[in-house]
Design a protein around this motif. Structure first.
Motif, short mmCIF file in Angstrom:
data_model
loop_
_atom_site.label_atom_id
_atom_site.label_comp_id
_atom_site.label_asym_id
_atom_site.label_seq_id
_atom_site.Cartn_x
_atom_site.Cartn_y
_atom_site.Cartn_z
N PHE A 69 15.61 -44.14 -7.77
CA PHE A 69 14.26 -43.70 -7.45
C PHE A 69 13.45 -44.86 -6.88
CE2 PHE A 69 13.35 -45.77 -11.42
CZ PHE A 69 12.04 -46.22 -11.30
N ALA A 70 12.37 -44.52 -6.23
CA ALA A 70 11.38 -45.49 -5.76
C ALA A 70 10.03 -44.79 -5.82
CB ALA A 70 11.68 -45.95 -4.34
N ALA A 71 8.99 -45.56 -6.13
CA ALA A 71 7.67 -44.95 -6.27
C ALA A 71 6.59 -45.94 -5.91
CB ALA A 71 7.46 -44.44 -7.70
N ALA A 72 5.46 -45.39 -5.49
CA ALA A 72 4.31 -46.22 -5.12
C ALA A 72 3.08 -45.71 -5.86
CB ALA A 72 4.07 -46.17 -3.61
N GLY A 73 2.33 -46.64 -6.42
CA GLY A 73 1.02 -46.32 -6.97
C GLY A 73 -0.01 -46.49 -5.87
N VAL A 74 -0.85 -45.49 -5.68
CA VAL A 74 -1.81 -45.50 -4.58
C VAL A 74 -3.23 -45.39 -5.13
CG1 VAL A 74 -2.46 -44.45 -2.38
CG2 VAL A 74 -0.09 -44.29 -3.18
N ASP A 75 -4.10 -46.22 -4.64
CA ASP A 75 -5.54 -46.13 -4.95
C ASP A 75 -6.23 -45.75 -3.65
OD1 ASP A 75 -8.20 -46.41 -5.53
OD2 ASP A 75 -7.99 -48.32 -6.58
N VAL A 76 -6.48 -44.45 -3.50
CA VAL A 76 -7.05 -43.96 -2.24
C VAL A 76 -8.47 -44.48 -2.04
CG1 VAL A 76 -7.70 -41.90 -0.94
CG2 VAL A 76 -5.59 -41.91 -2.26
N PHE A 81 -2.23 -49.93 -2.00
CA PHE A 81 -1.10 -49.65 -2.87
C PHE A 81 -1.19 -50.61 -4.05
CE2 PHE A 81 0.69 -48.04 1.16
CZ PHE A 81 1.10 -46.78 0.73
N THR A 82 -1.17 -50.08 -5.26
CA THR A 82 -1.27 -50.95 -6.44
C THR A 82 0.08 -51.52 -6.84
OG1 THR A 82 -1.09 -49.01 -7.88
CG2 THR A 82 -3.31 -49.76 -7.30
N TYR A 83 1.17 -50.82 -6.53
CA TYR A 83 2.51 -51.32 -6.81
C TYR A 83 3.53 -50.47 -6.07
CZ TYR A 83 2.48 -47.40 -10.10
OH TYR A 83 2.36 -46.15 -10.67
N VAL A 84 4.70 -51.02 -5.87
CA VAL A 84 5.87 -50.29 -5.37
C VAL A 84 7.05 -50.71 -6.24
CG1 VAL A 84 7.41 -49.83 -3.43
CG2 VAL A 84 4.98 -50.24 -3.01
N VAL A 85 7.72 -49.74 -6.86
CA VAL A 85 8.84 -50.04 -7.75
C VAL A 85 10.08 -49.26 -7.33
CG1 VAL A 85 7.36 -50.58 -9.72
CG2 VAL A 85 8.21 -48.25 -9.40
N LYS A 86 11.23 -49.76 -7.74
CA LYS A 86 12.48 -49.05 -7.53
C LYS A 86 13.30 -49.20 -8.80
CE LYS A 86 15.18 -52.92 -5.69
NZ LYS A 86 16.10 -53.36 -4.61
N GLY A 87 14.32 -48.36 -8.94
CA GLY A 87 15.16 -48.46 -10.12
C GLY A 87 16.34 -47.52 -10.05
N ASP A 88 17.22 -47.63 -11.05
CA ASP A 88 18.41 -46.79 -11.09
C ASP A 88 18.19 -45.62 -12.05
OD1 ASP A 88 18.53 -47.97 -13.58
OD2 ASP A 88 20.22 -49.28 -13.09
N ARG A 89 19.27 -44.90 -12.32
CA ARG A 89 19.19 -43.72 -13.17
C ARG A 89 18.72 -44.07 -14.58
NH1 ARG A 89 21.88 -38.91 -12.43
NH2 ARG A 89 23.26 -39.88 -10.89
N ILE A 167 10.90 -49.24 3.10
CA ILE A 167 9.56 -49.40 2.52
C ILE A 167 8.52 -48.71 3.38
CG2 ILE A 167 9.24 -51.64 3.65
CD1 ILE A 167 7.78 -50.58 0.25
N ASP A 168 8.71 -48.74 4.71
CA ASP A 168 7.78 -48.05 5.60
C ASP A 168 7.89 -46.54 5.44
OD1 ASP A 168 6.81 -50.44 6.78
OD2 ASP A 168 8.56 -50.52 8.07
N ASP A 169 9.11 -46.06 5.22
CA ASP A 169 9.31 -44.62 4.98
C ASP A 169 8.53 -44.19 3.75
OD1 ASP A 169 11.09 -45.14 6.99
OD2 ASP A 169 12.85 -44.41 5.93
N LEU A 170 8.66 -44.97 2.68
CA LEU A 170 7.99 -44.63 1.42
C LEU A 170 6.48 -44.71 1.57
CD1 LEU A 170 8.08 -43.91 -1.57
CD2 LEU A 170 8.23 -46.36 -2.08
N THR A 171 5.97 -45.74 2.21
CA THR A 171 4.52 -45.87 2.31
C THR A 171 3.92 -44.78 3.20
OG1 THR A 171 4.79 -47.53 4.09
CG2 THR A 171 4.48 -48.34 1.85
#
Length: 203
Positions: A69-76, A81-89, A167-171
């Motif tokens: 997975f990958a996720a971004a915290g967003v402060d509109v 972006f407050t953070y971008v993380v990735k990780g496994d199962r 990273i551009d795809d995710l953002t």
């Protein structure tokens, strides 16, 4: 003379009527989001990690085949972006648990989606899957989650630029999604939406 005055009055009335009944322009109820801000460096989520504060929305991607997975915290409101993380199962459940406890909207994509033209205006990337017909691009959660944070492949034919980065795809996806969520909802105080510890909610 009287006939002229009468004709002028009728003509003026008809013109006024035309102005009254002419169609009004349709308001733009879904404006395009502002250009996406620059994201912070990608960090790896580890079990027991602490979710950074400040996000008004959390947007992530999950690959069902690998569990990555990958996720971004967003402060509109602050356009950041407050953070971008990735990780496994293994790390995924811990992150999602923390994300849900944060009390902000969480959107998780598990299948490829099309981004409409202009949905992430201002970003420099073309998503990994490439442009499709009709002014849309496709964002694939598996391509993003499995390769985000890796160095982008270089294009030998392009002397000045590198290939699009995950990273551009995710953002692009996160910024467009968070902007849409922010445009249709307002956060509710956590005290009114969640029961106090130890209480039981009737079903």
């Amino acid at each position: 003379m009287m006939k002229r005055l009468l004709l002028c009055a009728l003509l003026a009335g008809s013109l006024a009527g035309c102005r009254i009944f002419e169609p009004k322009p349709t308001p733009n109820t879904c404006p395009e989001p502002a250009p996406a801000p620059q994201p912070p460096p990608v960090t790896t989520w580890t079990p027991g990690g602490i979710l950074p504060k400040g996000a008004t929305q959390i947007v992530g991607v999950l690959c069902p085949e690998t569990g990555a997975f990958a996720a971004a915290g967003v402060d509109v409101s602050d356009r950041a972006f407050t953070y971008v993380v990735k990780g496994d199962r293994v790390a995924r459940e811990g992150f999602l648990s923390s994300a849900y406890k944060a009390g902000v909207p969480v959107v998780l994509y598990t299948a490829p989606v099309k981004l409409l033209k202009g949905a992430a205006a201002g970003t420099s990337a073309v998503v990994t899957s490439g442009a499709t017909a009709g002014g849309t691009t496709t964002a694939d959660p598996c391509q993003i989650a499995n390769s985000i944070g890796d160095p982008p492949p270089t294009d030998p034919k392009d002397k000045g630029n590198s290939a699009p980065k995950p990273i551009d795809d995710l953002t692009q996806l996160a910024w467009a999604t968070a902007s849409a969520v922010d445009g249709v909802s307002d956060p509710v105080a956590s005290s009114s939406t969640q029961p106090a510890p130890g209480t039981t909610v009737p079903r």
